[in-house]
Design an enzyme around this catalytic site. Structure first.
Site, PDB file in Angstrom:
ATOM      1  NE  ARG A 248      -3.359 -18.107  -8.484  1.00 16.52           N
ATOM      2  CZ  ARG A 248      -2.547 -18.419  -7.308  1.00 16.52           C
ATOM      3  NH1 ARG A 248      -2.448 -19.917  -7.026  1.00 16.52           N
ATOM      4  NH2 ARG A 248      -1.727 -17.739  -6.947  1.00 16.52           N
TER       5      ARG A 248
ATOM      6  CB  VAL B 160      -4.039  -7.407 -12.898  1.00 20.94           C
ATOM      7  CG1 VAL B 160      -3.069  -7.840 -13.640  1.00 20.94           C
ATOM      8  CG2 VAL B 160      -4.292  -8.437 -11.618  1.00 20.94           C
ATOM      9  N   GLY B 161      -4.937  -5.008 -14.736  1.00 21.97           N
ATOM     10  CA  GLY B 161      -4.839  -4.549 -16.047  1.00 21.97           C
ATOM     11  C   GLY B 161      -4.202  -2.874 -15.922  1.00 21.97           C
TER      12      GLY B 161
ATOM     13  CG  HIS C   2      -0.400 -19.303 -11.190  1.00 19.70           C
ATOM     14  ND1 HIS C   2       0.466 -18.808 -10.331  1.00 19.70           N
ATOM     15  CD2 HIS C   2      -1.244 -18.335 -11.089  1.00 19.70           C
ATOM     16  CE1 HIS C   2       0.282 -17.680  -9.809  1.00 19.70           C
ATOM     17  NE2 HIS C   2      -0.854 -17.392 -10.411  1.00 19.70           N
TER      18      HIS C   2
ATOM     19  CG  ASP D 254     -13.107  -3.160 -18.059  1.00 15.08           C
ATOM     20  OD1 ASP D 254     -12.026  -3.516 -17.453  1.00 15.08           O
ATOM     21  OD2 ASP D 254     -14.190  -3.359 -18.032  1.00 15.08           O
TER      22      ASP D 254
ATOM     23  NE  ARG E 288       2.544 -13.771  -4.768  1.00 12.04           N
ATOM     24  CZ  ARG E 288       1.255 -13.826  -5.282  1.00 12.04           C
ATOM     25  NH1 ARG E 288       1.029 -14.941  -5.737  1.00 12.04           N
ATOM     26  NH2 ARG E 288       0.470 -13.052  -5.561  1.00 12.04           N
TER      27      ARG E 288
ATOM     28  NE  ARG F 126      -6.536 -16.999  -5.790  1.00 14.44           N
ATOM     29  CZ  ARG F 126      -5.841 -17.472  -5.107  1.00 14.44           C
ATOM     30  NH1 ARG F 126      -6.073 -18.572  -4.339  1.00 14.44           N
ATOM     31  NH2 ARG F 126      -4.644 -17.434  -5.356  1.00 14.44           N
TER      32      ARG F 126
HETATM   33  N1  APR Z   1     -14.030  -8.123 -21.527  1.00 14.95           N
HETATM   34  C1  APR Z   1     -13.471  -7.231 -21.069  1.00 14.95           C
HETATM   35  N2  APR Z   1     -13.057  -6.940 -19.922  1.00 14.95           N
HETATM   36  C2  APR Z   1     -13.960  -7.561 -18.816  1.00 14.95           C
HETATM   37  C3  APR Z   1     -14.811  -8.639 -19.402  1.00 14.95           C
HETATM   38  C4  APR Z   1     -14.952  -8.815 -20.919  1.00 14.95           C
HETATM   39  N3  APR Z   1     -15.732  -9.755 -21.165  1.00 14.95           N
HETATM   40  N4  APR Z   1     -15.331  -9.088 -18.279  1.00 14.95           N
HETATM   41  C5  APR Z   1     -14.881  -8.628 -17.186  1.00 14.95           C
HETATM   42  N5  APR Z   1     -14.014  -7.568 -17.663  1.00 14.95           N
HETATM   43  C6  APR Z   1     -13.206  -6.489 -16.653  1.00 14.95           C
HETATM   44  C7  APR Z   1     -13.919  -6.138 -15.621  1.00 14.95           C
HETATM   45  O1  APR Z   1     -14.893  -5.042 -16.013  1.00 14.95           O
HETATM   46  C8  APR Z   1     -12.990  -5.613 -14.607  1.00 14.95           C
HETATM   47  O2  APR Z   1     -12.420  -4.246 -15.024  1.00 14.95           O
HETATM   48  O3  APR Z   1     -11.941  -7.338 -16.203  1.00 14.95           O
HETATM   49  C9  APR Z   1     -11.495  -6.380 -15.090  1.00 14.95           C
HETATM   50  C10 APR Z   1     -11.130  -7.311 -13.975  1.00 14.95           C
HETATM   51  O4  APR Z   1     -10.608  -6.611 -13.051  1.00 14.95           O
HETATM   52  P1  APR Z   1     -10.533  -6.804 -11.664  1.00 14.95           P
HETATM   53  O5  APR Z   1     -11.999  -7.284 -11.088  1.00 14.95           O
HETATM   54  O6  APR Z   1      -9.965  -5.673 -10.875  1.00 14.95           O
HETATM   55  O7  APR Z   1      -9.782  -8.248 -11.291  1.00 14.95           O
HETATM   56  P2  APR Z   1      -7.944  -8.273 -11.319  1.00 14.95           P
HETATM   57  O8  APR Z   1      -7.661  -7.991  -9.854  1.00 14.95           O
HETATM   58  O9  APR Z   1      -7.292  -7.157 -12.241  1.00 14.95           O
HETATM   59  O10 APR Z   1      -7.731  -9.738 -11.846  1.00 14.95           O
HETATM   60  C11 APR Z   1      -7.898 -10.012 -13.044  1.00 14.95           C
HETATM   61  O11 APR Z   1      -6.238 -11.541 -13.218  1.00 14.95           O
HETATM   62  O12 APR Z   1      -4.918 -12.133 -11.661  1.00 14.95           O
HETATM   63  C12 APR Z   1      -6.119 -12.525 -12.287  1.00 14.95           C
HETATM   64  O13 APR Z   1      -7.147 -14.076 -10.922  1.00 14.95           O
HETATM   65  C13 APR Z   1      -7.149 -12.750 -11.414  1.00 14.95           C
HETATM   66  O14 APR Z   1      -8.613 -13.636 -13.346  1.00 14.95           O
HETATM   67  C14 APR Z   1      -8.333 -12.567 -12.446  1.00 14.95           C
HETATM   68  C15 APR Z   1      -7.614 -11.417 -13.243  1.00 14.95           C
END
Ligand code: APR
Length: 309
Positions: free
Chosen positions: A89, A14-15, A176, A34, A152, A83
């Site tokens: 969620r 997402v980021g 949500h 990150d 959606r 998830r």
């Molecule tokens: N500080 C910063 N980043 C962190 C930390 C932290 N303490 N802990 C985890 N992360 C980072 C991870 O390293 C990872 O790169 O958060 C990122 C999450 O990315 P993904 O695993 O790809 O998850 P994503 O699909 O982006 O979803 C993130 O958004 O939609 C919601 O439910 C989803 O809670 C989830 C969030």
């Protein structure tokens, strides 16, 4: 004139996609943070190298140091666990509570005047936690959910009627999660009420699909959850704030009496502009809609109470 500074915390699916949309729309300088070493630096550099091809300017910084987020105008928080198939969620509660507690205090220390937009799930609860930890006023802390849920619904309506998505407007309120409240009475196709164009049982089928929209993607992806539409939705909110657009968008906002709800974050239509959540719009709901809102608010309230703040 200074460009806006937008920090995105969590450079995962997402980021990174948020950074992509924000860069392509030239919303400002972007910092991608990150805890994984070198990864945000790699993604930011890769995205910067797309600039000459796509024709966007702006400084893109990847970092593992919160100091680089200093003085942000908007902080988007996506860090946390996504998830897996079969999870709700709410199942992310424990893991993400720890992460959000630590991330929000680190962000606010660097950017005490920022607007915070939460994405991490369970969304309304994590947004409540962010407000509590940051100590920021309610107009500065909000959650992204309704833009995505409405998008959606709009997508499914456009597919069903074979019409342009541009002509479909929809509103989804509530938490949500499984209790979200799509409002077909407020859905129109170029101003035409949805009920004029679609049979009641088809509308209900699309409502059900919208409620399960996130799970549908999780099931298909097998690992991880949706990110293109969630990221596009957050960036619409960022754009509304940094360009002071006064958009009316459904957001998770802190309620103090609106819709008869007190002290929770909940999905409601809001006016978003340079002062963040500038207004919560109170719609008149019929009895059935009020009942659905009540059920959703109860579920959100229960989750928020288990934060034990
Ligand atoms: N500080 C910063 N980043 C962190 C930390 C932290 N303490 N802990 C985890 N992360 C980072 C991870 O390293 C990872 O790169 O958060 C990122 C999450 O990315 P993904 O695993 O790809 O998850 P994503 O699909 O982006 O979803 C993130 O958004 O939609 C919601 O439910 C989803 O809670 C989830 C969030």
């Amino acid at each position: 004139m200074r460009r806006s500074k937008i920090s995105v915390i969590g450079a995962g699916n997402v980021g990174a996609t948020c950074a992509h949309w924000a860069a392509a729309k030239e919303l400002g300088d972007i910092v991608l943070f990150d805890i994984v070493e070198d990864m945000p630096q790699g993604k930011a550099l890769d995205l910067a190298e797309a600039g000459p091809v796509e024709g966007f300017d702006g400084i893109l910084t990847g970092t593992n140091d919160y100091k680089d987020t200093k003085g942000s105008d908007v902080v988007v928080i996506t860090s946390g666990m996504p998830r897996k198939p079969g999870m709700t969620r709410e199942d992310l509660f424990e893991a993400n509570k720890q992460i959000i507690t630590q991330v929000v205090s680190a962000c606010v220390e660097q950017s005490p005047d920022a607007y915070i937009i939460m994405v991490t799930n369970p969304l309304d609860t994590m947004t409540y936690l962010a407000k509590h930890i940051s100590g920021l006023p309610k107009h500065r802390v909000m959650g992204q959910a309704g833009v995505l849920d409405a998008s959606r619904f709009r997508t499914f309506v456009s597919m069903e009627l074979d019409v342009s998505v541009e002509d479909v407007q929809a509103l989804v309120m509530g938490g949500h999660g499984d209790t979200m409240v799509p409002l077909p009475r407020y859905c129109t196709v170029s101003g035409i009420p949805l009920q004029e164009l679609m049979a009641e049982e088809r509308i209900q089928a699309l409502i059900d699909r919208t409620r399960d929209g996130g799970a549908e993607i999780v099931k298909l992806l097998k690992s991880g959850s949706a990110y293109y539409a969630p990221a596009a939705s957050v960036i619409q909110m960022v754009e509304a704030i940094v360009k002071d657009k006064k958009r009316i968008l459904p957001c998770s906002a802190y309620l103090e009496g609106e819709y008869g709800l007190e002290g929770i974050y909940f999905g409601v239509p809001c006016k978003l502009g340079k002062d963040g959540v500038e207004k919560v719009i109170e719609l008149s709901l019929n009895e059935q809609e009020q009942e659905l809102v009540k059920v959703s608010a109860k579920a959100v309230g229960k989750s928020i109470s288990s934060l034990n703040l």
